[in-house]
Design a protein around this motif. Structure first.
Motif, PDB file in Angstrom:
ATOM      1  N   GLU A 303       0.849  -1.205   0.000  1.00 56.54           N
ATOM      2  CA  GLU A 303       0.000   0.000   0.000  1.00 56.54           C
ATOM      3  C   GLU A 303       0.884   1.255   0.000  1.00 56.54           C
ATOM      4  O   GLU A 303       0.597   2.243  -0.661  1.00 56.54           O
ATOM      5  CB  GLU A 303      -0.933   0.013   1.219  1.00 56.54           C
ATOM      6  CG  GLU A 303      -2.089  -0.977   1.119  1.00 56.54           C
ATOM      7  CD  GLU A 303      -2.896  -0.833  -0.178  1.00 56.54           C
ATOM      8  OE1 GLU A 303      -3.281   0.290  -0.508  1.00 56.54           O
ATOM      9  OE2 GLU A 303      -3.110  -1.861  -0.871  1.00 56.54           O
ATOM     10  N   TYR A 304       1.987   1.184   0.762  1.00 57.05           N
ATOM     11  CA  TYR A 304       2.909   2.327   0.828  1.00 57.05           C
ATOM     12  C   TYR A 304       3.484   2.637  -0.559  1.00 57.05           C
ATOM     13  O   TYR A 304       3.522   3.792  -0.997  1.00 57.05           O
ATOM     14  CB  TYR A 304       4.024   2.021   1.837  1.00 57.05           C
ATOM     15  CG  TYR A 304       5.074   3.100   1.931  1.00 57.05           C
ATOM     16  CD1 TYR A 304       4.732   4.405   2.287  1.00 57.05           C
ATOM     17  CD2 TYR A 304       6.417   2.817   1.655  1.00 57.05           C
ATOM     18  CE1 TYR A 304       5.698   5.403   2.366  1.00 57.05           C
ATOM     19  CE2 TYR A 304       7.384   3.806   1.730  1.00 57.05           C
ATOM     20  CZ  TYR A 304       7.018   5.099   2.083  1.00 57.05           C
ATOM     21  OH  TYR A 304       7.974   6.089   2.153  1.00 57.05           O
ATOM     22  N   GLU A 305       3.879   1.592  -1.271  1.00 61.73           N
ATOM     23  CA  GLU A 305       4.462   1.786  -2.603  1.00 61.73           C
ATOM     24  C   GLU A 305       3.413   2.299  -3.596  1.00 61.73           C
ATOM     25  O   GLU A 305       3.723   3.123  -4.462  1.00 61.73           O
ATOM     26  CB  GLU A 305       5.098   0.472  -3.091  1.00 61.73           C
ATOM     27  CG  GLU A 305       6.372   0.147  -2.317  1.00 61.73           C
ATOM     28  CD  GLU A 305       6.835  -1.302  -2.446  1.00 61.73           C
ATOM     29  OE1 GLU A 305       7.931  -1.600  -1.952  1.00 61.73           O
ATOM     30  OE2 GLU A 305       6.099  -2.125  -3.026  1.00 61.73           O
ATOM     31  N   LYS A 306       2.169   1.825  -3.443  1.00 60.97           N
ATOM     32  CA  LYS A 306       1.097   2.340  -4.318  1.00 60.97           C
ATOM     33  C   LYS A 306       0.940   3.852  -4.108  1.00 60.97           C
ATOM     34  O   LYS A 306       0.729   4.605  -5.052  1.00 60.97           O
ATOM     35  CB  LYS A 306      -0.230   1.633  -4.009  1.00 60.97           C
ATOM     36  CG  LYS A 306      -0.293   0.224  -4.572  1.00 60.97           C
ATOM     37  CD  LYS A 306      -1.652  -0.402  -4.264  1.00 60.97           C
ATOM     38  CE  LYS A 306      -1.610  -1.891  -4.535  1.00 60.97           C
ATOM     39  NZ  LYS A 306      -2.715  -2.628  -3.921  1.00 60.97           N
ATOM     40  N   GLY A 307       1.064   4.275  -2.864  1.00 58.88           N
ATOM     41  CA  GLY A 307       0.974   5.702  -2.543  1.00 58.88           C
ATOM     42  C   GLY A 307       2.126   6.486  -3.173  1.00 58.88           C
ATOM     43  O   GLY A 307       1.943   7.610  -3.660  1.00 58.88           O
ATOM     44  N   LEU A 308       3.314   5.883  -3.185  1.00 55.53           N
ATOM     45  CA  LEU A 308       4.477   6.559  -3.793  1.00 55.53           C
ATOM     46  C   LEU A 308       4.271   6.718  -5.301  1.00 55.53           C
ATOM     47  O   LEU A 308       4.582   7.767  -5.879  1.00 55.53           O
ATOM     48  CB  LEU A 308       5.761   5.759  -3.535  1.00 55.53           C
ATOM     49  CG  LEU A 308       6.248   5.639  -2.087  1.00 55.53           C
ATOM     50  CD1 LEU A 308       7.454   4.704  -2.018  1.00 55.53           C
ATOM     51  CD2 LEU A 308       6.618   7.014  -1.512  1.00 55.53           C
ATOM     52  N   ILE A 309       3.724   5.685  -5.925  1.00 56.80           N
ATOM     53  CA  ILE A 309       3.463   5.764  -7.378  1.00 56.80           C
ATOM     54  C   ILE A 309       2.430   6.868  -7.634  1.00 56.80           C
ATOM     55  O   ILE A 309       2.595   7.696  -8.548  1.00 56.80           O
ATOM     56  CB  ILE A 309       2.927   4.401  -7.925  1.00 56.80           C
ATOM     57  CG1 ILE A 309       3.970   3.302  -7.766  1.00 56.80           C
ATOM     58  CG2 ILE A 309       2.440   4.532  -9.370  1.00 56.80           C
ATOM     59  CD1 ILE A 309       5.053   3.257  -8.803  1.00 56.80           C
ATOM     60  N   ALA A 310       1.383   6.898  -6.809  1.00 54.76           N
ATOM     61  CA  ALA A 310       0.321   7.904  -6.998  1.00 54.76           C
ATOM     62  C   ALA A 310       0.902   9.315  -6.863  1.00 54.76           C
ATOM     63  O   ALA A 310       0.484  10.242  -7.568  1.00 54.76           O
ATOM     64  CB  ALA A 310      -0.793   7.677  -5.984  1.00 54.76           C
ATOM     65  N   ALA A 311       1.889   9.482  -5.989  1.00 53.76           N
ATOM     66  CA  ALA A 311       2.508  10.803  -5.808  1.00 53.76           C
ATOM     67  C   ALA A 311       3.454  11.128  -6.964  1.00 53.76           C
ATOM     68  O   ALA A 311       3.647  12.299  -7.321  1.00 53.76           O
ATOM     69  CB  ALA A 311       3.274  10.838  -4.488  1.00 53.76           C
ATOM     70  N   ALA A 312       4.044  10.097  -7.570  1.00 55.32           N
ATOM     71  CA  ALA A 312       5.017  10.330  -8.657  1.00 55.32           C
ATOM     72  C   ALA A 312       4.331  10.741  -9.959  1.00 55.32           C
ATOM     73  O   ALA A 312       4.861  11.565 -10.716  1.00 55.32           O
ATOM     74  CB  ALA A 312       5.838   9.054  -8.895  1.00 55.32           C
ATOM     75  N   VAL A 313       3.140  10.172 -10.208  1.00 53.78           N
ATOM     76  CA  VAL A 313       2.516  10.323 -11.532  1.00 53.78           C
ATOM     77  C   VAL A 313       2.215  11.789 -11.926  1.00 53.78           C
ATOM     78  O   VAL A 313       2.566  12.193 -13.039  1.00 53.78           O
ATOM     79  CB  VAL A 313       1.265   9.407 -11.632  1.00 53.78           C
ATOM     80  CG1 VAL A 313       0.405   9.762 -12.828  1.00 53.78           C
ATOM     81  CG2 VAL A 313       1.711   7.941 -11.722  1.00 53.78           C
ATOM     82  N   PRO A 314       1.634  12.609 -11.040  1.00 57.27           N
ATOM     83  CA  PRO A 314       1.358  13.999 -11.465  1.00 57.27           C
ATOM     84  C   PRO A 314       2.635  14.772 -11.809  1.00 57.27           C
ATOM     85  O   PRO A 314       2.678  15.521 -12.784  1.00 57.27           O
ATOM     86  CB  PRO A 314       0.666  14.628 -10.250  1.00 57.27           C
ATOM     87  CG  PRO A 314       0.287  13.502  -9.361  1.00 57.27           C
ATOM     88  CD  PRO A 314       1.127  12.323  -9.694  1.00 57.27           C
TER      89      PRO A 314
END
Ligand code: NAI
Ligand code: OAA
Length: 330
Positions: A303-314
């Motif tokens: 879940e933590y890594e999914k959050g990092l990806i979500a922050a990277a995309v924009p």
């Protein structure tokens, strides 16, 4: 027989990178180009008793074309690094990379191109746009070099495990892009798991250290620039993989920032994982004699890594879109 070329070969990264390429036994020709000092760097390296014949050129008399003629692999560390008074790397480096890409499109359109110049998230799209304009774009042959993030992750994980001798064997996929929050280390997939006692705040601190590893070096160099020696090591390591792939070695996998058309099937899975139709992303790619053979999806994330990806995309989206309105200043 491999001709490797370094554009920006007299710089802080360029010189040690050229040295490491000179020691690569598969490299038989090494072409060096910079706006200063390349004849001296080439003369110096040419005395090393390894197979590569070295030549260095400056801009006059078609130096760029001479350097690029017959190139199989071109590595680009040309441009300014972070230092006092330099506030916008894109502003300066986009033009430098653009002009070098024109040279590659004209003289060595089939070469594998490895972009080190920052900001990688935007300089890679700049090269792609130039190649498209010249009708020579092949997404399988264009790579943004994110290997330093991978090298840092290996070292920092080995430090935590308490055994630096393991660092060359520690493999951590680092995905996304190459700047701050776009750098996403997938520590849950580390070949050497972190100790079970490793608390979540320590995981966050380690992630931040990998994302902002460049800042540690910039601070320690105190005005003299950014990472050069570790970057040369990382660049040579990635270049060696590409050179081995050219020579027919199989199963070579490394993270790189690529155009996702390089493998549309793999990219379709990846785009679902990241939840966005991005054109560029850094992920593990399998490299073969024609370049990117396969884009490897991210796989199981915490879940933590999914959050990092979500922050990277924009942030990545902004970095990529910036290039669509780029006009080379005259
Ligand atoms: N991808 C990554 O992980 C990393 C990227 N970098 C980036 O690499 C770039 C180079 O960094 P350094 O070697 O430390 O800088 P540097 O200033 O020491 O060297 C850059 C070299 O590029 C040359 N150059 C400038 N304009 C040129 C042109 N039009 N054609 C050919 N050569 C040209 C300069 O003369 C200089 O020798 C920077 O943009 C830096 O931010 C740095 C570290 C890591
Ligand atoms: O931080 C910088 O400016 C240079 C760089 O890309 C890195 O060290 O990863």
């Amino acid at each position: 027989m491999v001709k490797a070329v370094v554009l920006g070969a007299a710089g802080g990264i360029g010189q040690p990178l050229a040295l490491l390429l000179k020691t690569n036994p598969r490299v038989t020709e090494l072409g060096l180009f910079d706006i200063v000092n390349t004849p001296g760097v080439a003369a110096d390296l040419s005395h090393i008793a390894t197979p590569a014949k070295v030549e260095g050129y400056l801009p006059p008399d078609d130096g760029l074309a001479k350097t690029l003629t017959g190139a199989d692999i071109v590595v680009i560390p040309a441009g300014v690094p972070r230092k006092p008074g330099v506030h916008d790397l894109f502003k300066i480096n986009a033009g430098i990379v653009h002009d070098l890409a024109v040279g590659i499109a004209t003289t060595a359109p089939k070469a594998f191109v490895l972009v080190i110049s920052n900001p990688v998230n935007s300089t890679v799209p700049i090269v792609a746009e130039v190649f498209k304009k010249h009708g020579v774009f092949n997404p399988k042959r264009l790579f943004g070099v994110t290997t330093l993030d991978v090298v840092r992750a290996s070292t920092f994980v080995a430090e935590i495990i308490g055994d630096l001798s393991k660092s060359p064997n520690v493999v951590v996929p680092v995905v996304g892009g190459h700047s701050g929050v776009t750098i996403v280390p997938l520590l849950s997939q580390s070949s050497h798991p972190l100790p079970s006692s490793f608390a979540s705040e320590k995981l966050e601190a380690l992630t931040t250290r990998i994302q902002f590893g460049g800042d540690e070096v910039v601070k320690a160099k105190d005005g003299a620039g950014s990472a050069t020696l570790s970057m040369a090591y990382a660049g040579a390591e990635f270049a060696a993989k590409v050179i081995d792939a050219l020579a027919g070695k199989k199963g070579l996998v490394a993270p790189s920032y690529v155009h996702l058309d390089a493998d549309k099937e793999g990219a379709a899975v990846l785009k679902k994982e990241i939840g966005k139709e991005l054109d560029y992303f850094s992920t593990n790619v399998e490299i073969g004699p024609n370049g990117v053979e396969r884009i490897i999806p991210l796989g199981k994330l915490t879940e933590y890594e999914k959050g990092l990806i979500a922050a990277a995309v924009p942030e990545l989206t902004t970095n990529i879109e910036k290039v669509s309105c780029y006009q080379r200043p005259r």
